[in-house]
Design a protein around this motif. Sequence first.
Motif, PDB file in Angstrom:
ATOM      1  N   GLY A 189     -44.238  20.394 -13.767  1.00  0.00           N
ATOM      2  CA  GLY A 189     -44.611  19.900 -12.357  1.00  0.00           C
ATOM      3  C   GLY A 189     -43.104  19.150 -11.424  1.00  0.00           C
ATOM      4  O   GLY A 189     -42.578  17.755 -12.022  1.00  0.00           O
ATOM      5  N   ASP A 204     -47.480  16.791 -15.116  1.00  0.00           N
ATOM      6  CA  ASP A 204     -48.377  15.884 -13.713  1.00  0.00           C
ATOM      7  C   ASP A 204     -47.595  17.215 -12.299  1.00  0.00           C
ATOM      8  O   ASP A 204     -46.974  16.996 -10.811  1.00  0.00           O
ATOM      9  CB  ASP A 204     -46.637  14.855 -13.451  1.00  0.00           C
ATOM     10  CG  ASP A 204     -46.288  13.704 -11.960  1.00  0.00           C
ATOM     11  OD1 ASP A 204     -47.668  14.067 -11.712  1.00  0.00           O
ATOM     12  OD2 ASP A 204     -45.095  13.404 -11.045  1.00  0.00           O
ATOM     13  N   GLU A 226     -41.061  24.689 -12.281  1.00  0.00           N
ATOM     14  CA  GLU A 226     -41.665  23.733 -10.722  1.00  0.00           C
ATOM     15  C   GLU A 226     -42.150  25.554 -10.023  1.00  0.00           C
ATOM     16  O   GLU A 226     -41.326  26.933 -10.348  1.00  0.00           O
ATOM     17  CB  GLU A 226     -40.984  23.458  -9.788  1.00  0.00           C
ATOM     18  CG  GLU A 226     -41.100  23.171  -8.528  1.00  0.00           C
ATOM     19  CD  GLU A 226     -42.477  22.541  -8.407  1.00  0.00           C
ATOM     20  OE1 GLU A 226     -42.402  22.049  -9.083  1.00  0.00           O
ATOM     21  OE2 GLU A 226     -43.448  23.169  -7.391  1.00  0.00           O
TER      22      GLU A 226
END
Length: 223
Positions: free
Chosen positions: A63, A140, A86
């Motif tokens: 993330g 995350d 990502e």
Amino acid sequence: MSNIINDKITSYLHSLYKPLNDGLQRLRQEAEEKHIPIILKETESYIYNIVKIKKPQRILEIGTAIGYASIFLATALPEADIITLEVNDNMYRKAVDNVERFGLSDRIQIRLGDAARSLIDLANEIKDVELEGFDLVFIDAAKSYYKEFWEGSVPLCRKGAIILSDNVLLKARTVSDEYITDRRQKTNVRRMRQYIDYVMSLKNADTAILTIGDGIAVSILND
Ligand code: SAH
Ligand code: MG
């Protein structure tokens, strides 16, 4: 409830916060203005401390968003290399720009795609985990998939690696249904509770859950 701890305590902690440099301060401000959920100030202070103790050389972040935490970590740790994952194309492009602007393209590698897929790719690329594996993982990304991220990351970790899982208390919704304000939150909450039960039950890791920021699970893999 926007904070899991008292608002007065949070604003006091924020008043003590010092950014690492002006560039990071501006990047944090930009993220906050655009409501991009980067690490909270108090979480950043804690992570700074723990990486100064651990001194990781290879870091995996799941993330990236606009690259704030990666740039922060690379700045705090001049020796470290970071791979960050990502899925969102728009975020990815912003992160690539930001990492270039900070002159960190040689130490931060951003991979576009679903982290679950990138973790499989990494497992195929890493031949010797003790040589090339990660000593810090920062989970995350999608809050319903932490268990999958954990399972994909652990085989890429060196002995004694630290895995940090952010937002595990989900604004206290993990603690109690009374904080759920929208039924769309329910799946994340249910799955986060399962994730916490899972990591707490593991024999190969010791986990503490800290009420910093939005809650952070700190797991240390056995040697
Ligand atoms: N760690 C960053 C913030 C990350 S915000 C920081 O502190 O600066 C969470 C990001 O995870 C979002 O940009 C979102 O697009 C991404 N994400 C969500 N699901 C993902 C997935 N399955 N794989 C990779 N990235 C994902
Ligand atoms: Mg977070």
